[in-house]
Design a protein around this motif. Structure first.
Motif, PDB file in Angstrom:
ATOM      1  N   ASP A  22     -24.612 -53.145  27.853  1.00 20.84           N
ATOM      2  CA  ASP A  22     -26.064 -53.039  27.622  1.00 20.84           C
ATOM      3  C   ASP A  22     -26.384 -52.899  26.141  1.00 20.84           C
ATOM      4  OD1 ASP A  22     -26.843 -53.269  30.305  1.00 20.84           O
ATOM      5  OD2 ASP A  22     -26.712 -51.105  30.636  1.00 20.84           O
ATOM      6  N   ALA A  25     -25.682 -56.262  24.250  1.00 19.95           N
ATOM      7  CA  ALA A  25     -26.707 -57.277  24.513  1.00 19.95           C
ATOM      8  C   ALA A  25     -28.025 -56.929  23.832  1.00 19.95           C
ATOM      9  CB  ALA A  25     -26.914 -57.437  26.022  1.00 19.95           C
ATOM     10  N   THR A  26     -28.419 -55.664  23.882  1.00 21.35           N
ATOM     11  CA  THR A  26     -29.684 -55.246  23.272  1.00 21.35           C
ATOM     12  C   THR A  26     -29.632 -55.382  21.759  1.00 21.35           C
ATOM     13  OG1 THR A  26     -30.138 -53.724  25.086  1.00 21.35           O
ATOM     14  CG2 THR A  26     -31.289 -53.313  23.006  1.00 21.35           C
ATOM     15  N   LEU A  29     -29.563 -59.056  20.568  1.00 26.39           N
ATOM     16  CA  LEU A  29     -30.893 -59.652  20.655  1.00 26.39           C
ATOM     17  C   LEU A  29     -31.781 -59.192  19.498  1.00 26.39           C
ATOM     18  CD1 LEU A  29     -32.961 -61.373  22.163  1.00 26.39           C
ATOM     19  CD2 LEU A  29     -33.520 -59.336  23.514  1.00 26.39           C
ATOM     20  N   HIS A  30     -31.828 -57.891  19.251  1.00 26.86           N
ATOM     21  CA  HIS A  30     -32.717 -57.359  18.219  1.00 26.86           C
ATOM     22  C   HIS A  30     -32.248 -57.676  16.797  1.00 26.86           C
ATOM     23  CE1 HIS A  30     -35.412 -55.404  20.958  1.00 26.86           C
ATOM     24  NE2 HIS A  30     -34.420 -54.755  21.528  1.00 26.86           N
ATOM     25  N   HIS A  33     -31.129 -62.072  17.208  1.00 26.21           N
ATOM     26  CA  HIS A  33     -31.974 -62.957  18.016  1.00 26.21           C
ATOM     27  C   HIS A  33     -31.174 -63.923  18.891  1.00 26.21           C
ATOM     28  CE1 HIS A  33     -35.226 -61.282  15.696  1.00 26.21           C
ATOM     29  NE2 HIS A  33     -34.550 -61.584  14.605  1.00 26.21           N
ATOM     30  N   ALA A  35     -29.620 -64.047  22.785  1.00 27.51           N
ATOM     31  CA  ALA A  35     -29.711 -63.393  24.093  1.00 27.51           C
ATOM     32  C   ALA A  35     -28.464 -63.656  24.926  1.00 27.51           C
ATOM     33  CB  ALA A  35     -30.941 -63.890  24.844  1.00 27.51           C
ATOM     34  N   VAL A  36     -27.887 -62.576  25.426  1.00 27.58           N
ATOM     35  CA  VAL A  36     -26.813 -62.621  26.417  1.00 27.58           C
ATOM     36  C   VAL A  36     -27.178 -61.620  27.507  1.00 27.58           C
ATOM     37  CG1 VAL A  36     -24.996 -63.329  24.792  1.00 27.58           C
ATOM     38  CG2 VAL A  36     -25.407 -60.891  25.196  1.00 27.58           C
ATOM     39  N   ILE A  37     -26.524 -61.714  28.629  1.00 26.65           N
ATOM     40  CA  ILE A  37     -26.793 -60.799  29.738  1.00 26.65           C
ATOM     41  C   ILE A  37     -25.653 -59.800  29.829  1.00 26.65           C
ATOM     42  CG2 ILE A  37     -27.152 -60.616  32.235  1.00 26.65           C
ATOM     43  CD1 ILE A  37     -28.180 -63.533  32.116  1.00 26.65           C
TER      44      ILE A  37
END
Length: 75
Positions: A22, A25-26, A29-30, A33, A35-37
């Motif tokens: 988690d 991934a977060t 992204l931040h 930029h 995105a992965v799950i």
């Protein structure tokens, strides 16, 4: 009749990063930029992995890999 589509996916291990799926991934992204799950979205055995969908252009994949490398190097 509908048409079936498939997309390539990758489930790389991120255990060496020291982050939870988690958090990885977060932050990715931040900070970059990309995105992965988190692997945990697929159950508790997914911890230590992320899912990346490869259904995009080659150029976008190259840029994503550069950004992922930059992110990992910053840890």
């Amino acid at each position: 009749a509908g048409s079936a589509s498939t997309s390539a996916r990758s489930y790389p291990s991120i255990a060496a990063s020291g982050l939870t799926s988690d958090d990885f991934a977060t932050r990715l992204l931040h900070e970059q930029h990309v995105a992965v799950i988190p692997g945990t979205a697929f159950g508790p055995t997914g911890e230590g992995y992320v899912r990346a969908t490869l259904a995009t252009s080659y150029e976008d994949l190259e840029e994503a890999l550069v950004r992922i490398e930059r992110f990992i190097s910053s840890l």
